[in-house]
Motif scaffolding. Sequence first.
Motif, PDB file in Angstrom:
ATOM      1  N   ASN A 167       0.804  -1.024   0.131  1.00 22.17           N
ATOM      2  CA  ASN A 167      -0.067  -0.166  -0.083  1.00 22.17           C
ATOM      3  C   ASN A 167       0.860   1.334  -0.088  1.00 22.17           C
ATOM      4  O   ASN A 167       0.851   2.219   0.789  1.00 22.17           O
ATOM      5  CB  ASN A 167      -1.159   0.047   1.095  1.00 22.17           C
ATOM      6  N   SER A 219       4.319   6.972   1.999  1.00 23.56           N
ATOM      7  CA  SER A 219       3.615   6.232   3.214  1.00 23.56           C
ATOM      8  C   SER A 219       3.332   4.915   2.770  1.00 23.56           C
ATOM      9  O   SER A 219       3.238   4.495   1.519  1.00 23.56           O
ATOM     10  CB  SER A 219       2.287   6.812   3.404  1.00 23.56           C
ATOM     11  N   ASP A 265       2.563   0.452   4.512  1.00 26.03           N
ATOM     12  CA  ASP A 265       2.386  -0.411   5.590  1.00 26.03           C
ATOM     13  C   ASP A 265       3.584  -1.284   5.540  1.00 26.03           C
ATOM     14  O   ASP A 265       3.765  -1.763   4.530  1.00 26.03           O
ATOM     15  CB  ASP A 265       1.046  -1.208   5.282  1.00 26.03           C
ATOM     16  N   GLU A 266       4.190  -1.569   6.705  1.00 27.35           N
ATOM     17  CA  GLU A 266       5.570  -2.287   6.799  1.00 27.35           C
ATOM     18  C   GLU A 266       5.448  -3.413   7.649  1.00 27.35           C
ATOM     19  O   GLU A 266       4.801  -3.380   8.802  1.00 27.35           O
ATOM     20  CB  GLU A 266       6.772  -1.327   7.197  1.00 27.35           C
ATOM     21  N   TYR A 274       1.544  -5.613  10.614  1.00 28.45           N
ATOM     22  CA  TYR A 274       1.959  -4.277   9.627  1.00 28.45           C
ATOM     23  C   TYR A 274       1.952  -3.101  10.494  1.00 28.45           C
ATOM     24  O   TYR A 274       1.037  -3.153  11.569  1.00 28.45           O
ATOM     25  CB  TYR A 274       1.250  -4.152   8.448  1.00 28.45           C
ATOM     26  N   LYS A 275       2.882  -2.129  10.368  1.00 28.36           N
ATOM     27  CA  LYS A 275       2.755  -0.811  11.094  1.00 28.36           C
ATOM     28  C   LYS A 275       2.847   0.341   9.718  1.00 28.36           C
ATOM     29  O   LYS A 275       3.512  -0.004   8.900  1.00 28.36           O
ATOM     30  CB  LYS A 275       3.748  -0.792  12.244  1.00 28.36           C
ATOM     31  N   PHE A 276       2.468   1.301  10.102  1.00 27.45           N
ATOM     32  CA  PHE A 276       2.210   2.486   9.068  1.00 27.45           C
ATOM     33  C   PHE A 276       3.617   3.274   9.181  1.00 27.45           C
ATOM     34  O   PHE A 276       4.042   3.584  10.407  1.00 27.45           O
ATOM     35  CB  PHE A 276       1.144   3.643   9.178  1.00 27.45           C
ATOM     36  N   LYS A 331       6.530   6.149   7.225  1.00 29.70           N
ATOM     37  CA  LYS A 331       6.800   7.253   6.109  1.00 29.70           C
ATOM     38  C   LYS A 331       8.480   7.116   5.936  1.00 29.70           C
ATOM     39  O   LYS A 331       9.009   6.937   6.683  1.00 29.70           O
ATOM     40  CB  LYS A 331       6.492   8.558   6.684  1.00 29.70           C
TER      41      LYS A 331
END
Length: 370
Positions: free
Chosen positions: A310, A332, A334-335, A341-343, A345
């Motif tokens: 994403n 940005s 999702d990792e 997953y965490k958001f 940048k």
Amino acid sequence: MNWRAVLVFLGILLMLGGGFVTYFELKEMIPRQLKGAPLLAVGEKTKSLKDIIFETQKYVVMIETDSGNQGSGFLYNDKGDLITNAHVVSGVRHVRVKTADARELVGEVIGISTEIDVAVVRVPELAGHDSLNLVKYEKASVGDEVLSIGSPLGLHNTVTTGMISGVGRSLLISPYTYNDLYQISTPISHGNSGGPLVDTTTGSVLGINSAGLENSSIGFSIPIVNVLPLIEGWSLEPMTMLPGISLTDGEQTLVEDKQPLDQMASYLVKHFYDAINIGDYVYAYTLLGVDWQESTSYVKFRDSLIHLRNISIDDEHISLTDDEAMVTVVISADERVDGSYKFVKQQITFRVGYDDDQLKLLNSKSKYLQ
């Protein structure tokens, strides 16, 4: 009475009854599950609309001529042949072709009609490549969902979605006669002409987008099945003479007309992240320059990106030198970390320049933003 015989008989009836019930349940289930859906091989996954769009975009090109015409085309065989509209390439023998991976090539018109708005352009550098699938034997129906891809107003690889809103339409736009057209709810404007009309379920080409009503969302597309014999004939036996063009015209060279470097560099970075978003790491790897590829194996490259999904570009800044561009983007995504997953940048700066006359991503550096 032999109760053992009776019990055996009842058991057989129950087995037969269960078999009949299962048969009729399956008979009802199978058509319900498969109706209107393509058959899939074991382990094969259905493609999302995003997948179909990106897979199609890879084989759609922008076509420009020295006479000022601009339109679209799409690769349909392994000879490097592009299908487009005749009005896009009329009056010229050679055209400029801009591919999805930012290459600028020269194509030769090998077939063109003066009555039906269709033509074929051959680009030797595209020979041996994969191409789009064509719907060769069936026609679409009203209500079928479709997408159009082209370059309206020079905006490369623009996508619009809609549906078949009518069939069997006819138009006369001199000198071409259009019969048995698809009417579509995706608008066709200058630059869209010659691009593919694609089935959103299968990703196969249904037609050639050819005309639109001004200031409306109504377009018209030539069914590919109607003109395929003509197209394939030109691919087998290219025309030696083109209408209105002498043999000496074929010796003229195109005037170089490259798009501004900042626009092409920006497009290439966006195209790179489109590939990553659908998991096409092999294609994304081809967008890297030779030095970057030599310093980073494909496996290492894929492993560095496979944990991201994403991805969206939030901000972009471009600075130019004489022959290179520095494209800095804030993304940005999702990792995936420890199974969840965490958001995040990131700020990534790409150095973009020409590598063997092709625009490539030469290297990059990145950092996480808090």
